[in-house]
Design a protein around this motif. Structure first.
Motif, PDB file in Angstrom:
ATOM      1  N   ALA A  19      -4.390  91.579  30.947  1.00  0.00           N
ATOM      2  CA  ALA A  19      -5.537  91.982  31.260  1.00  0.00           C
ATOM      3  C   ALA A  19      -5.268  93.000  31.222  1.00  0.00           C
ATOM      4  N   VAL A  20      -4.893  94.456  30.921  1.00  0.00           N
ATOM      5  CA  VAL A  20      -4.178  95.308  30.345  1.00  0.00           C
ATOM      6  C   VAL A  20      -4.992  94.950  29.469  1.00  0.00           C
ATOM      7  N   ALA A  21      -4.242  94.762  28.324  1.00  0.00           N
ATOM      8  CA  ALA A  21      -4.802  94.499  26.747  1.00  0.00           C
ATOM      9  C   ALA A  21      -6.265  94.304  26.722  1.00  0.00           C
ATOM     10  N   SER A  22      -6.661  92.743  27.802  1.00  0.00           N
ATOM     11  CA  SER A  22      -7.725  92.272  27.133  1.00  0.00           C
ATOM     12  C   SER A  22      -8.870  93.339  27.397  1.00  0.00           C
ATOM     13  N   PHE A  23      -8.898  94.866  28.604  1.00  0.00           N
ATOM     14  CA  PHE A  23      -9.917  95.370  29.352  1.00  0.00           C
ATOM     15  C   PHE A  23      -9.944  96.478  28.819  1.00  0.00           C
ATOM     16  N   SER A  24      -8.646  96.676  27.634  1.00  0.00           N
ATOM     17  CA  SER A  24      -8.363  98.315  27.506  1.00  0.00           C
ATOM     18  C   SER A  24      -9.540  98.628  26.061  1.00  0.00           C
ATOM     19  N   ASP A  25     -10.013  97.467  25.587  1.00  0.00           N
ATOM     20  CA  ASP A  25     -10.582  98.380  23.847  1.00  0.00           C
ATOM     21  C   ASP A  25     -11.723  97.847  24.692  1.00  0.00           C
ATOM     22  N   SER A  26     -12.406  98.154  26.334  1.00  0.00           N
ATOM     23  CA  SER A  26     -13.336  97.972  26.279  1.00  0.00           C
ATOM     24  C   SER A  26     -13.882  98.902  27.613  1.00  0.00           C
ATOM     25  N   LEU A  27     -12.635  98.723  28.421  1.00  0.00           N
ATOM     26  CA  LEU A  27     -13.011 100.112  29.271  1.00  0.00           C
ATOM     27  C   LEU A  27     -11.535 101.642  29.274  1.00  0.00           C
ATOM     28  N   PRO A  28     -11.772 102.450  29.828  1.00  0.00           N
ATOM     29  CA  PRO A  28     -10.751 103.710  29.817  1.00  0.00           C
ATOM     30  C   PRO A  28      -9.711 103.779  30.198  1.00  0.00           C
ATOM     31  N   GLU A  29      -8.532 103.953  28.912  1.00  0.00           N
ATOM     32  CA  GLU A  29      -7.647 103.571  29.578  1.00  0.00           C
ATOM     33  C   GLU A  29      -7.098 104.809  30.726  1.00  0.00           C
ATOM     34  N   GLU A  30      -7.990 105.616  31.453  1.00  0.00           N
ATOM     35  CA  GLU A  30      -7.360 105.531  32.531  1.00  0.00           C
ATOM     36  C   GLU A  30      -7.945 105.266  34.010  1.00  0.00           C
ATOM     37  N   MET A  31      -9.187 104.680  34.005  1.00  0.00           N
ATOM     38  CA  MET A  31      -9.670 103.202  34.547  1.00  0.00           C
ATOM     39  C   MET A  31      -8.694 101.799  34.400  1.00  0.00           C
ATOM     40  N   VAL A  32      -8.118 101.169  33.237  1.00  0.00           N
ATOM     41  CA  VAL A  32      -7.110 100.071  33.410  1.00  0.00           C
ATOM     42  C   VAL A  32      -6.482 100.045  34.042  1.00  0.00           C
ATOM     43  N   ASP A  33      -5.807 101.867  33.835  1.00  0.00           N
ATOM     44  CA  ASP A  33      -4.536 101.904  34.407  1.00  0.00           C
ATOM     45  C   ASP A  33      -4.540 101.949  35.840  1.00  0.00           C
ATOM     46  N   LYS A  34      -5.748 102.550  36.307  1.00  0.00           N
ATOM     47  CA  LYS A  34      -5.832 102.223  38.084  1.00  0.00           C
ATOM     48  C   LYS A  34      -5.692 100.859  38.169  1.00  0.00           C
ATOM     49  N   PHE A  35      -6.357 100.224  37.744  1.00  0.00           N
ATOM     50  CA  PHE A  35      -6.567  98.481  37.929  1.00  0.00           C
ATOM     51  C   PHE A  35      -5.838  98.288  38.269  1.00  0.00           C
ATOM     52  N   ARG A  36      -4.346  98.146  37.094  1.00  0.00           N
ATOM     53  CA  ARG A  36      -3.659  98.150  36.909  1.00  0.00           C
ATOM     54  C   ARG A  36      -2.695  98.445  38.354  1.00  0.00           C
ATOM     55  N   GLY A  37      -2.446  98.856  39.344  1.00  0.00           N
ATOM     56  CA  GLY A  37      -1.790  99.782  39.906  1.00  0.00           C
ATOM     57  C   GLY A  37      -2.221  98.933  41.043  1.00  0.00           C
ATOM     58  N   GLN A  38      -3.875  98.798  41.173  1.00  0.00           N
ATOM     59  CA  GLN A  38      -4.232  97.955  42.602  1.00  0.00           C
ATOM     60  C   GLN A  38      -3.866  97.043  42.241  1.00  0.00           C
ATOM     61  N   PHE A  39      -3.918  95.848  41.231  1.00  0.00           N
ATOM     62  CA  PHE A  39      -3.177  94.432  40.650  1.00  0.00           C
ATOM     63  C   PHE A  39      -1.685  94.626  41.925  1.00  0.00           C
ATOM     64  N   GLU A  40      -0.983  95.839  40.833  1.00  0.00           N
ATOM     65  CA  GLU A  40       0.202  95.789  41.722  1.00  0.00           C
ATOM     66  C   GLU A  40       0.440  95.301  43.320  1.00  0.00           C
ATOM     67  N   ALA A  41      -0.319  97.022  43.343  1.00  0.00           N
ATOM     68  CA  ALA A  41      -0.574  96.807  44.595  1.00  0.00           C
ATOM     69  C   ALA A  41      -0.688  95.453  46.277  1.00  0.00           C
ATOM     70  N   ASP A  42      -2.162  95.501  45.239  1.00  0.00           N
ATOM     71  CA  ASP A  42      -2.411  93.357  46.226  1.00  0.00           C
ATOM     72  C   ASP A  42      -1.239  92.852  45.741  1.00  0.00           C
ATOM     73  N   ARG A  43      -0.632  92.911  44.869  1.00  0.00           N
ATOM     74  CA  ARG A  43       0.345  91.592  44.891  1.00  0.00           C
ATOM     75  C   ARG A  43       1.606  91.811  45.618  1.00  0.00           C
ATOM     76  N   ALA A  44       1.653  92.716  45.869  1.00  0.00           N
ATOM     77  CA  ALA A  44       3.275  93.437  46.428  1.00  0.00           C
ATOM     78  C   ALA A  44       2.766  92.926  48.418  1.00  0.00           C
ATOM     79  N   LYS A  45       1.548  93.486  48.467  1.00  0.00           N
ATOM     80  CA  LYS A  45       1.038  93.112  49.774  1.00  0.00           C
ATOM     81  C   LYS A  45       1.956  91.522  50.352  1.00  0.00           C
ATOM     82  N   VAL A  46       1.230  90.963  48.720  1.00  0.00           N
ATOM     83  CA  VAL A  46       1.415  89.125  49.258  1.00  0.00           C
ATOM     84  C   VAL A  46       2.471  88.541  49.456  1.00  0.00           C
TER      85      VAL A  46
END
Length: 852
Positions: A19-46
């Motif tokens: 997902a990071v590789a796919s979205f890095s071409d079209s979104l700012p790096e800081e937004m992709v990093d934020k999405f990565r962190g949010q996804f990993e937090a959501d995954r940890a909740k499960v």
């Protein structure tokens, strides 16, 4: 739809790095990093705080439901429409996400995942796998097959549930191959055409050879095999221990079905996983190699513990609350009366006439009273009584006329309204309603005068239903407020829900854990009438169910413990406690439960022949000899709470174990097996158990002597239960007693968990390879000494021990790892003399309805 929702959906299906590789071409790096962190937090909740699980190291790919998940969100909204409490919805959401999280990531090219979900009898397993199906459909699973029992009734019930909660909520997104009245039949459409990206295909299929063969032939075509190569498939095996394991017809067909699918996730659901955990893991079979998962016990659930209580297990102690003893809901039917209720296994059932013994009449009357009480409380729901005495249809038929005669006679006597008749009903209501306080469930108990106005109508509207595979008049809850007395056998003994079950009259014999537990249709939810259920059964059956409550508790803890130790089902097997007269399961497969390990365990005596002077004297002499000989070989240390003797040769311990007698209701404490285990460890590499420690506890009673040591009696009162021939003290050892030789103070030992104490022994420089014998000399009188022992919070309450002479209690602790050092257990024997046939293959053969 938010950008993060799109990112999270891609990450769930392809992995966060993709997902990071796919979205890095079209979104700012800081937004992709934020999405990565949010996804990993959501995954940890499960993952965090979820139900205990054994996992084979699957990727942490699932972050829980997303905002765009169509199937789950529709299901969740339906739960809200049905007015489910938020806590219940949250529990289903979390537990189903945990199951999904331990399946393979669905973008893998191929996979073969086999898991097992262990629920509770009548506890909502269907709801859990319905939620799992919805969430798997949301991550692009394209075919879902539900294998639903061996009877049409359960298959039909499951189909209706899935139609209601899946298909009807998204009718344009589901293609169903089966219906309420139709199992799988030859399809007019090719499987390759059905497996499209636009819809998820759903089939609810009975575990029947003819039906499964049709399904396999539909899928096993060149174009269909090609479509299956790219289609994630979910197979839910409901009642996974029934027919699926170690059968000559069904098991091979299920395996053949799975082999058609290169991307297949198989998840078995059962409340009795004994057969499943004994599948040979070295074979290409259905062993749950990927994960085993406990579902959490739902709030308000009535399980074996709540009704029958259970025995203490090795990590529970006398100074803690200990296990429950169950509510006073069980009523006993004398063993000698059983022949009046069913013919023997070798007797013909034709012409049999049951005797309406007093207990059966009382059970029926209480059913009517309890149903009337529900009506008085404003509860107009279905109300059912189960009578289960035999699998034989002729026996079911024999109950119709006596029950209808009782119904007719009762209506007439109430209509006459004589004071004597009303006094009988009043006395029954007041006697029974006082034995299980409604206040325990935050309810006010009704008076008899509040119940009486509803009684005649309840009795008059009661249907007597004979439910078996030949009967036409089956249980049907489509009408409102059904009141039914159901007489039946196998069709009522597994899977099928008996709505509003209040009373069970159960004297059916069985020889296996799973068969007995599945017959317990009284387990489940009783919201609004928690105080009213009653069960009539024999003392031997009540004792068997109590044993099974203990087995279930230990089994679930085994799963929890292996999860905590990060083990997998391929590394270690779940241990199941044995029983002298019950098989664990009739379907043991290639991996027989032929081994038992004492490594890392603490065992203690609970039951005593307290009136047998010879038995008590023999045990005291064995203990006297052990202590005297131990003192000759070692030094006595005064620990205050005990006298400890170190460096005791193993020969003395083996001699003691060979002389000490254990009550037959404690098969896990079989001395001959412990001696055999000790011998095995003496020759292991490295050897262990050559030296022991022996402790004699100084109790809280009067002065006493054992083996020449001055001590004080221990006080252990007994439960005031129906087993007059034995004394049940419930718990002998305190937690700190297992650490008497480890150099800890009592407070230090109490502060540690059982697993910490096991680890401390295993790492101790001296005791890592030594066992500990703890002896208790129990005062023969032993009056209850505190409020808990006096019965204020126990069912049944406690009373004085009343032994013929002092009682010697034994606690024994073994070092070692629970995964190793097992010995063959050859002591289990099964008496099949008076047990009716329960062979699944036979049932499949004779059940003509289920072959359609």
């Amino acid at each position: 739809m938010s950008l993060y929702t799109v990112f999270a959906d891609w990450a769930r299906r392809h992995g966060v790095e993709a997902a990071v590789a796919s979205f890095s071409d079209s979104l700012p790096e800081e937004m992709v990093d934020k999405f990565r962190g949010q996804f990993e937090a959501d995954r940890a909740k499960v993952q965090a705080g979820g139900p205990p699980i054994i996992t084979a190291g699957s990727d942490d790919w699932y972050s829980g439901p997303g905002e765009a998940d169509r199937y789950w969100l529709a299901l969740k909204d339906q739960f809200k429409t049905d007015k489910w409490p938020d806590e219940r919805i949250s529990s289903v959401d979390h537990s189903s996400s945990t199951v999904v999280a331990h399946t393979p990531r669905p973008d893998s090219s191929t996979w073969d995942s086999k898991g097992l979900v262990v629920g509770y009898v009548q506890s909502g397993k269907t709801t859990n796998f319905t939620a799992v199906i919805a969430k798997m459909a949301d991550v692009r699973y394209r075919l879902v097959i539900v294998l639903s029992g061996i009877h049409n009734g359960l298959r039909r019930q499951t189909q209706v549930r899935l139609d209601q909660y899946l298909k009807d909520l998204n009718p344009d997104r589901w293609m169903t191959l089966t219906g309420e009245t139709q199992d799988f039949v030859a399809q007019t459409i090719e499987a390759s055409a059905a497996l499209s990206e636009e819809k998820t295909v759903l089939a609810v299929v009975k575990k029947n050879a003819a039906v499964l063969d049709k399904l396999i032939r539909w899928l096993d075509k060149p174009n269909s095999r090609k479509a299956l190569a790219s289609a994630p498939v979910l197979i839910i095996d409901d009642e996974a221990d029934q027919a699926s394991v170690a059968t000559g017809r069904i098991n091979p067909l299920i395996r053949k079905l799975l082999n058609l699918m290169p991307r297949c996730t198989y998840v078995g659901y059962t409340a009795t996983p004994f057969a499943n955990v004994f599948i040979d893991p070295t074979q290409e079979d259905l062993y749950p190699k990927s994960f085993i998962l406990n579902l959490p016990r739902p709030d308000g659930y009535f399980g074996p513990e709540k009704i029958f209580g259970r025995d203490a297990v090795e990590w529970e102690t006398a100074d803690e609350q200990g296990p429950p003893d169950g509510y006073d809901m069980v009523r006993l039917v004398a063993e000698e009366d059983v022949p009046l209720l069913r013919p023997g296994s070798k007797e013909s059932a034709d012409g049999f006439t049951p005797t309406m013994i007093d207990e059966l009449v009382t059970a029926v009357r209480w059913f009517w009273l309890a149903t009337a009480a529900r009506r008085a409380r404003g509860d107009d729901g279905h109300s059912t009584m189960l009578i289960h005495t035999s699998v034989k249809i002729a026996v079911h038929e024999s109950y119709r006329d006596p029950l209808r005669w009782l119904q007719k006679q009762t209506v007439a006597s109430l209509t006459a309204g004589s004071p004597e008749v009303l006094d009988e009903w009043r006395n029954l209501w007041e006697k029974e309603s006082s034995r299980v306080p409604a206040e325990d469930f935050d309810r006010n108990q009704n008076t008899f005068d509040e119940v009486l106005p509803y009684l005649s109508e309840v009795i008059a509207t009661t249907r007597v239903v004979l439910d078996n595979y030949r009967s036409q008049d089956r249980l049907d809850y489509s009408d409102p407020s059904v009141v039914a007395i159901a007489v039946g056998g196998n069709t009522l003994s597994r899977g099928l829900t008996l709505e509003g079950l209040v009373v069970s009259f159960f004297v059916r014999g069985a020889t296996a854990y799973d068969t007995l537990l599945q017959m317990g249709r009284w387990f489940g939810y009783r919201t609004g009438y928690e105080d009213l259920p009653r069960i009539w059964m024999t003392p031997s059956l009540a004792a068997a169910f109590r044993h099974l409550a203990t087995v279930e508790h230990e089994m679930r803890d085994d799963i929890d413990r292996y999860q905590r130790e990060n083990l997998t089902p391929s590394q270690v097997a779940v241990r199941i406690r044995t029983h002298p007269s019950l098989r664990i399961t009739a379907k043991l497969g290639a991996a027989q439960p032929a081994f038992i390990s004492y490594a890392g365990r603490r065992l203690q005596t609970r039951y005593f022949e307290h009136r047998d002077s010879d038995w008590l004297d023999s045990n005291r002499q064995a203990a006297e000899n052990l202590v005297q000989e131990a003192v000759r070989h070692g030094q006595v240390e005064d620990l205050g709470a005990a006298r400890l003797i170190r460096d005791v040769p193993v020969s003395l311990v083996k001699t003691f174990l060979s002389r000490y007698q254990v009550h037959e209701d404690s098969p896990d404490l079989e001395p001959s097996l412990m001696v055999k285990y000790v011998d095995r460890q003496l020759t292991s590499d490295p050897p262990s158990l050559a030296m022991w420690s022996v402790a004699v506890v100084t109790g809280e009673g009067g002065d006493a002597r054992l083996g020449g040591l001055d001590i004080k009696y221990s006080i252990r009162s007994r439960l005031n239960d129906h087993h007059a021939e034995r004394a049940d003290i419930k718990t002998l050892m305190s937690k700190q007693d297992r650490a008497l030789d480890l150099g800890l103070t009592a407070s230090q030992a109490r502060a540690k968990s059982e697993s910490e104490l096991v680890a401390l022994r295993n790492s101790h420089p001296v005791c890592h390879d030594r066992g500990l014998v703890v002896l208790y000399l129990i005062d023969p009188t032993s009056e209850p000494v505190n409020q808990q022992q006096s019965g204020a919070s126990e069912h049944p309450p406690r009373t004085a021990l009343g032994a013929a002479q002092p009682v010697v209690g034994l606690g024994i602790t073994f070092p070692g790892d629970v995964r190793t050092k097992s010995i063959q257990a050859t002591h289990v024997a099964v008496d099949l003399t008076d047990v009716e046939s329960e062979n699944v293959d036979e049932a499949l053969g004779i059940d003509t309805e289920d072959l359609i």
